[in-house]
Design a protein around this motif. Structure first.
Motif, PDB file in Angstrom:
ATOM      1  N   SER A   1       0.842  -1.201   0.000  1.00 20.67           N
ATOM      2  CA  SER A   1       0.000   0.000   0.000  1.00 20.67           C
ATOM      3  C   SER A   1       0.872   1.243   0.000  1.00 20.67           C
ATOM      4  N   GLY A   2       0.266   2.343  -0.382  1.00 20.70           N
ATOM      5  CA  GLY A   2       0.981   3.608  -0.428  1.00 20.70           C
ATOM      6  C   GLY A   2       0.059   4.738  -0.819  1.00 20.70           C
ATOM      7  N   ALA A   3       0.651   5.864  -1.167  1.00 19.39           N
ATOM      8  CA  ALA A   3      -0.108   7.060  -1.515  1.00 19.39           C
ATOM      9  C   ALA A   3       0.573   7.749  -2.686  1.00 19.39           C
ATOM     10  N   ASP A   4      -0.033   8.842  -3.151  1.00 14.89           N
ATOM     11  CA  ASP A   4       0.531   9.540  -4.304  1.00 14.89           C
ATOM     12  C   ASP A   4       1.886  10.156  -3.959  1.00 14.89           C
ATOM     13  N   LEU A   5       2.493  10.826  -4.924  1.00 18.40           N
ATOM     14  CA  LEU A   5       3.871  11.298  -4.776  1.00 18.40           C
ATOM     15  C   LEU A   5       4.026  12.389  -3.723  1.00 18.40           C
ATOM     16  N   SER A   6       2.920  12.893  -3.198  1.00 13.74           N
ATOM     17  CA  SER A   6       3.041  13.871  -2.116  1.00 13.74           C
ATOM     18  C   SER A   6       3.654  13.243  -0.870  1.00 13.74           C
ATOM     19  N   VAL A   7       3.748  11.902  -0.838  1.00  8.42           N
ATOM     20  CA  VAL A   7       4.447  11.234   0.263  1.00  8.42           C
ATOM     21  C   VAL A   7       5.877  11.754   0.369  1.00  8.42           C
ATOM     22  N   ALA A   8       6.515  11.988  -0.782  1.00 11.53           N
ATOM     23  CA  ALA A   8       7.900  12.473  -0.777  1.00 11.53           C
ATOM     24  C   ALA A   8       8.022  13.850  -0.140  1.00 11.53           C
ATOM     25  N   MET A   9       6.917  14.605  -0.114  1.00  9.21           N
ATOM     26  CA  MET A   9       6.927  15.940   0.468  1.00  9.21           C
ATOM     27  C   MET A   9       6.661  15.920   1.965  1.00  9.21           C
ATOM     28  N   ASP A  10       6.451  14.743   2.519  1.00  5.22           N
ATOM     29  CA  ASP A  10       6.043  14.631   3.924  1.00  5.22           C
ATOM     30  C   ASP A  10       7.045  13.824   4.744  1.00  5.22           C
ATOM     31  N   LEU A  11       8.307  13.816   4.313  1.00  8.45           N
ATOM     32  CA  LEU A  11       9.319  12.994   4.973  1.00  8.45           C
ATOM     33  C   LEU A  11      10.247  13.781   5.880  1.00  8.45           C
ATOM     34  N   THR A  12      10.470  15.061   5.603  1.00  7.55           N
ATOM     35  CA  THR A  12      11.465  15.844   6.331  1.00  7.55           C
ATOM     36  C   THR A  12      10.827  17.104   6.900  1.00  7.55           C
ATOM     37  N   GLU A  13      10.969  17.304   8.192  1.00 11.44           N
ATOM     38  CA  GLU A  13      10.480  18.536   8.820  1.00 11.44           C
ATOM     39  C   GLU A  13      11.550  19.620   8.713  1.00 11.44           C
ATOM     40  N   LYS A  14      11.114  20.822   8.420  1.00 11.04           N
ATOM     41  CA  LYS A  14      12.035  21.923   8.170  1.00 11.04           C
ATOM     42  C   LYS A  14      11.590  23.174   8.918  1.00 11.04           C
ATOM     43  N   ILE A  15      12.563  24.023   9.196  1.00 14.45           N
ATOM     44  CA  ILE A  15      12.303  25.405   9.606  1.00 14.45           C
ATOM     45  C   ILE A  15      12.998  26.281   8.574  1.00 14.45           C
ATOM     46  N   ARG A  16      12.214  26.921   7.743  1.00 17.29           N
ATOM     47  CA  ARG A  16      12.776  27.654   6.618  1.00 17.29           C
ATOM     48  C   ARG A  16      11.973  28.926   6.383  1.00 17.29           C
ATOM     49  N   GLY A  17      12.681  30.016   6.112  1.00 14.77           N
ATOM     50  CA  GLY A  17      12.036  31.279   5.795  1.00 14.77           C
ATOM     51  C   GLY A  17      11.954  31.502   4.298  1.00 14.77           C
ATOM     52  N   TYR A  18      10.953  32.280   3.889  1.00 17.58           N
ATOM     53  CA  TYR A  18      10.748  32.623   2.481  1.00 17.58           C
ATOM     54  C   TYR A  18      10.649  34.145   2.356  1.00 17.58           C
ATOM     55  N   PRO A  19      11.792  34.855   2.385  1.00 15.44           N
ATOM     56  CA  PRO A  19      11.755  36.316   2.321  1.00 15.44           C
ATOM     57  C   PRO A  19      11.315  36.815   0.950  1.00 15.44           C
ATOM     58  N   ASP A  20      10.568  37.904   0.958  1.00 16.82           N
ATOM     59  CA  ASP A  20      10.113  38.563  -0.272  1.00 16.82           C
ATOM     60  C   ASP A  20       9.335  37.604  -1.174  1.00 16.82           C
ATOM     61  N   MET A  21       8.487  36.792  -0.586  1.00 17.48           N
ATOM     62  CA  MET A  21       7.649  35.871  -1.356  1.00 17.48           C
ATOM     63  C   MET A  21       6.224  35.908  -0.816  1.00 17.48           C
ATOM     64  N   ASP A  22       5.255  35.921  -1.744  1.00 16.95           N
ATOM     65  CA  ASP A  22       3.877  35.725  -1.306  1.00 16.95           C
ATOM     66  C   ASP A  22       3.591  34.228  -1.293  1.00 16.95           C
ATOM     67  N   ASP A  23       2.377  33.859  -0.909  1.00 12.39           N
ATOM     68  CA  ASP A  23       2.081  32.443  -0.713  1.00 12.39           C
ATOM     69  C   ASP A  23       2.165  31.645  -2.012  1.00 12.39           C
ATOM     70  N   GLU A  24       1.738  32.231  -3.123  1.00 12.94           N
ATOM     71  CA  GLU A  24       1.813  31.491  -4.389  1.00 12.94           C
ATOM     72  C   GLU A  24       3.261  31.223  -4.785  1.00 12.94           C
ATOM     73  N   LEU A  25       4.137  32.194  -4.613  1.00  9.81           N
ATOM     74  CA  LEU A  25       5.548  31.983  -4.917  1.00  9.81           C
ATOM     75  C   LEU A  25       6.167  30.927  -4.004  1.00  9.81           C
ATOM     76  N   ILE A  26       5.720  30.892  -2.747  1.00 11.95           N
ATOM     77  CA  ILE A  26       6.225  29.867  -1.828  1.00 11.95           C
ATOM     78  C   ILE A  26       5.830  28.482  -2.323  1.00 11.95           C
ATOM     79  N   VAL A  27       4.583  28.340  -2.776  1.00 14.09           N
ATOM     80  CA  VAL A  27       4.128  27.052  -3.301  1.00 14.09           C
ATOM     81  C   VAL A  27       4.988  26.626  -4.483  1.00 14.09           C
ATOM     82  N   LEU A  28       5.249  27.541  -5.399  1.00 14.08           N
ATOM     83  CA  LEU A  28       6.069  27.215  -6.571  1.00 14.08           C
ATOM     84  C   LEU A  28       7.496  26.867  -6.161  1.00 14.08           C
ATOM     85  N   GLU A  29       8.015  27.556  -5.155  1.00 17.16           N
ATOM     86  CA  GLU A  29       9.369  27.277  -4.678  1.00 17.16           C
ATOM     87  C   GLU A  29       9.456  25.871  -4.083  1.00 17.16           C
ATOM     88  N   ILE A  30       8.453  25.476  -3.332  1.00 17.86           N
ATOM     89  CA  ILE A  30       8.456  24.145  -2.734  1.00 17.86           C
ATOM     90  C   ILE A  30       8.342  23.066  -3.810  1.00 17.86           C
TER      91      ILE A  30
END
Length: 269
Positions: A113-142
């Motif tokens: 069993s498993g899930a879609d490829l978003s599993v790869a996005m849920d493996l590492t916890e981070k503390i990261r800042g996104y200076p000079d970015m709105d929310d849409e740009l943050i999504v694209l950056e991720i």
């Protein structure tokens, strides 16, 4: 497994970059394939193989595990083939392996069993800042960090989004990339989904309002009539859920007055 005439099931399994067609020996052991897709969240898959053992204690479960393509973290692509035209049902990663031995050896099963490829996005916890970015740009950056999965972003800019400068504030992520994508989506009543693209091994990441426009589906009907299309249906109401949201949006500077907001009452449309 049996399928309607002219439709075949194809499964790719293996490395995250280039999964290969499932070995014929494994295909012969496949009993059932399930794919679950939801409007908001991860899609899931489940492959069930026969795991009956011989009198010597060996069985195909050893082959499923030893073959290597069904290891946790490997990529799985499940497709429906009709007239050699593939329709990808799910493109995901293996998360769990279950062995279900039975008293009757012929009924033993091994479940992948498993899930879609978003599993790869849920493996590492981070503390990261996104200076000079709105929310849409943050999504694209991720999403750009997962280019190996050939993800095509589809983002809808929020009407009420602001563009903070470093002098005002810096958005900071606390948690996994997937958690942060969900949090950014919930801020605007958006959804985040990762679905297979039109071409196998490509995917579309959607970040925007729920898609509720399309061809109406048949009504869910129960009973003994010829129109019945479900066996069971359950409705619930959560009396503690938020009904309406109101508040104030602080201005970019202390001299700017706060703006009142009042969300519209929820609707099923």
């Amino acid at each position: 497994m049996s399928f309607p005439v002219g439709i075949q099931l194809a499964v790719l399994a293996g490395s995250q970059e280039v999964p290969l067609p499932m070995a014929p020996g494994l295909a012969d052991l496949l009993i059932d394939a399930q794919v679950t897709e939801v409007a908001d969240g991860q899609s899931l898959f489940r492959l069930t193989f026969g795991a009956q053992r011989s009198d010597k204690g060996t069985g195909p479960d050893t082959q499923v595990l030893a073959e290597g393509s069904m290891s946790p973290g490997n990529r799985i692509v499940i497709m429906a083939m009709q007239v050699a035209m593939p329709t990808v049902l799910i493109d995901g990663l293996i998360t769990d392996i279950w062995l279900d031995p039975a008293q009757n050896p012929s009924q033993s099963r091994i479940v992948i069993s498993g899930a879609d490829l978003s599993v790869a996005m849920d493996l590492t916890e981070k503390i990261r800042g996104y200076p000079d970015m709105d929310d849409e740009l943050i999504v694209l950056e991720i999403l750009a960090q997962y280019e190996r999965f050939a993800i095509v972003p589809e983002t809808i800019p929020p009407v009420e989004s602001d563009f903070p400068t470093v002098l005002q504030r810096t958005p900071v992520q606390h948690g996994t990339d997937l958690d942060y994508l969900y949090a950014l989506a919930n801020r605007y009543g958006y959804v985040f989904t990762l679905r297979p693209g039109a071409v196998p091994l490509t995917n579309t990441a959607y970040w925007g309002p729920p898609k509720r426009i399309g061809v109406p589906a048949p009504a869910l009907t129960m009973g003994d009539s010829g129109f019945a299309n479900v066996n069971q249906i359950v409705f619930t109401q959560d009396g503690r859920a938020a009904f309406q949201v109101s508040g104030l949006i602080p201005g970019p500077t202390e001299a700017t007055p706060a703006l009142p907001i009042l969300a519209l009452e929820p609707t099923l449309l």
